[in-house]
Design a protein around this motif. Structure first.
Motif, mmCIF file in Angstrom:
data_model
loop_
_atom_site.group_PDB
_atom_site.id
_atom_site.type_symbol
_atom_site.label_atom_id
_atom_site.label_comp_id
_atom_site.label_asym_id
_atom_site.label_seq_id
_atom_site.Cartn_x
_atom_site.Cartn_y
_atom_site.Cartn_z
ATOM 1 N N ALA A 61 0.716 -1.343 -0.031
ATOM 2 C CA ALA A 61 0.052 -0.077 -0.144
ATOM 3 C C ALA A 61 0.964 1.352 0.039
ATOM 4 O O ALA A 61 1.898 1.299 0.468
ATOM 5 N N ARG A 62 0.463 2.134 -0.890
ATOM 6 C CA ARG A 62 1.155 3.456 -0.950
ATOM 7 C C ARG A 62 0.127 4.680 -1.344
ATOM 8 O O ARG A 62 -0.900 4.315 -1.505
ATOM 9 N N THR A 63 0.686 5.821 -1.595
ATOM 10 C CA THR A 63 -0.352 6.623 -2.087
ATOM 11 C C THR A 63 -0.270 7.040 -3.554
ATOM 12 O O THR A 63 0.782 7.064 -4.166
ATOM 13 N N PHE A 64 -1.286 7.059 -4.280
ATOM 14 C CA PHE A 64 -1.564 6.996 -5.588
ATOM 15 C C PHE A 64 -2.109 8.410 -5.753
ATOM 16 O O PHE A 64 -3.146 8.777 -5.235
ATOM 17 N N VAL A 65 -1.667 8.846 -6.806
ATOM 18 C CA VAL A 65 -2.142 10.460 -7.455
ATOM 19 C C VAL A 65 -3.129 9.746 -8.521
ATOM 20 O O VAL A 65 -2.418 9.314 -9.424
ATOM 21 N N VAL A 66 -4.378 10.209 -8.711
ATOM 22 C CA VAL A 66 -5.195 10.023 -9.853
ATOM 23 C C VAL A 66 -5.528 11.258 -10.512
ATOM 24 O O VAL A 66 -6.608 11.934 -9.777
ATOM 25 N N ALA A 120 4.125 10.934 -3.147
ATOM 26 C CA ALA A 120 3.238 10.210 -4.167
ATOM 27 C C ALA A 120 4.233 8.833 -4.138
ATOM 28 O O ALA A 120 5.534 9.082 -4.635
ATOM 29 N N GLY A 121 3.657 7.833 -4.320
ATOM 30 C CA GLY A 121 4.333 6.345 -4.726
ATOM 31 C C GLY A 121 3.850 6.009 -6.016
ATOM 32 O O GLY A 121 4.164 4.881 -6.492
ATOM 33 N N GLY A 122 2.885 6.691 -6.524
ATOM 34 C CA GLY A 122 2.217 6.363 -7.856
ATOM 35 C C GLY A 122 1.278 7.333 -8.415
ATOM 36 O O GLY A 122 0.805 8.240 -7.864
ATOM 37 N N LEU A 123 1.752 7.591 -9.660
ATOM 38 C CA LEU A 123 0.822 8.782 -10.449
ATOM 39 C C LEU A 123 0.137 8.063 -11.839
ATOM 40 O O LEU A 123 0.644 7.446 -12.482
ATOM 41 N N ILE A 124 -1.193 8.207 -11.652
ATOM 42 C CA ILE A 124 -1.995 7.904 -12.761
ATOM 43 C C ILE A 124 -2.638 9.108 -13.659
ATOM 44 O O ILE A 124 -3.383 9.593 -13.109
ATOM 45 N N ASN A 125 -2.054 9.261 -14.777
ATOM 46 C CA ASN A 125 -2.602 10.397 -15.603
ATOM 47 C C ASN A 125 -3.737 10.000 -16.342
ATOM 48 O O ASN A 125 -3.536 9.324 -17.572
ATOM 49 N N ASN A 179 0.246 6.252 -17.636
ATOM 50 C CA ASN A 179 -0.458 7.212 -18.718
ATOM 51 C C ASN A 179 -1.641 6.583 -19.639
ATOM 52 O O ASN A 179 -1.319 5.485 -20.106
ATOM 53 N N ILE A 180 -2.696 7.174 -19.239
ATOM 54 C CA ILE A 180 -3.868 6.739 -20.007
ATOM 55 C C ILE A 180 -3.961 7.454 -21.560
ATOM 56 O O ILE A 180 -4.237 8.667 -21.523
#
Length: 262
Positions: free
Chosen positions: A4-9, A80-85, A135-136
């Protein structure tokens, strides 16, 4: 998927971004949500499990102030441990009738702002030691389509950006994924786009299908390119290998496409 970590969406106030946020939260990750519509973000945050501990930021990521606000929120959340663009805009229009402002808006929303936000969050992602960047993109980011010149250009750029970053940071703990959905049922689709898809018999996925593809990519634990849908997946790859065949196929559809252009 990693611990578990912090994801930015980003784009979380939209259909695909919201579905991704719900799917990632269900895996026990914390979330920082970004979008332009604060009411929708608050509603999404209220639906998420308590373990997601959601923070939401209503901002325009095309502006420096909007990006700075999101970076600050991530810092306050512990990094942030993850970034979902997932933020972006659609554009179905005759290119000859587009003005400079609209071209700039499409490229900024779909490419430039994503690049700028990713750069701003890179120190936090790299400090994590094992982070994911998603990246979407779009099928039209490798299969350019009439009536989508500006949109395809922006999504081709995002594809190249993803590929370059995956290679540039391959030895620094950043796992880069590029997810390319086909037509998806969201509010981004104009009436003209929906009518064209119906006329051409194109299939559309739900946002949940895209969200599950994101989870599958994260579970795989390695970066890469992921095309969604059949036969769109085949045509995207065929276009890279033998574009002349796709040129010929689409030439036969031009009259139909032009009838649906707004």
């Amino acid at each position: 998927m990693k611990n578990a970590r912090t994801f930015v969406v980003t784009g979380a106030s939209g259909g695909i971004g919201g579905a991704i946020a719900e799917a990632v939260a269900a895996r026990g990750h914390r979330l920082v949500l970004a979008g332009r519509d604060g009411t929708r973000l608050a509603a999404l945050a209220s639906r998420l499990p308590a373990s997601a501990d959601p923070v939401w930021v209503a901002s325009d990521l095309a502006t420096a102030d909007g990006r700075a606000a999101l970076v600050t929120a991530c810092t306050d959340a512990g990094g942030a441990g993850g970034l979902i663009n997932a933020a972006g805009v659609g554009c179905f229009a005759a290119f000859e009738r587009m003005d400079d402002d609209r071209i700039d808006a499409v490229v900024t929303a779909n490419l430039t702002a994503t690049m700028q936000l990713t750069r701003a969050l890179l120190p936090q992602l790299l400090a994590c030691g094992s982070a994911d960047l998603v990246n979407i993109g779009s099928t039209f980011g490798s299969l350019a389509f009439p009536g989508h010149a500006a949109y395809s250009a922006s999504k081709f750029g995002l594809y190249g950006f993803s590929e370059a970053l995956r290679r540039e940071f391959a030895d620094r703990g950043l796992c880069v994924h590029h997810i390319a959905p086909r037509a998806t049922d969201t509010a981004l689709n104009s009436a003209a786009v929906n009518a064209l898809n119906d006329a051409m018999g194109n299939h559309s996925d739900t946002p949940a299908v895209v969200a599950q593809a994101v989870l599958a990519a994260l579970d795989a634990g390695r970066g890469g390119r992921h095309f969604l849908g059949w036969p769109e997946k085949l045509f995207a790859r065929l276009n890279l290998a033998c574009p002349a065949l796709v040129d010929k196929a689409l030439a036969g559809k031009l009259a139909l496409i032009r009838r649906h252009l707004p």
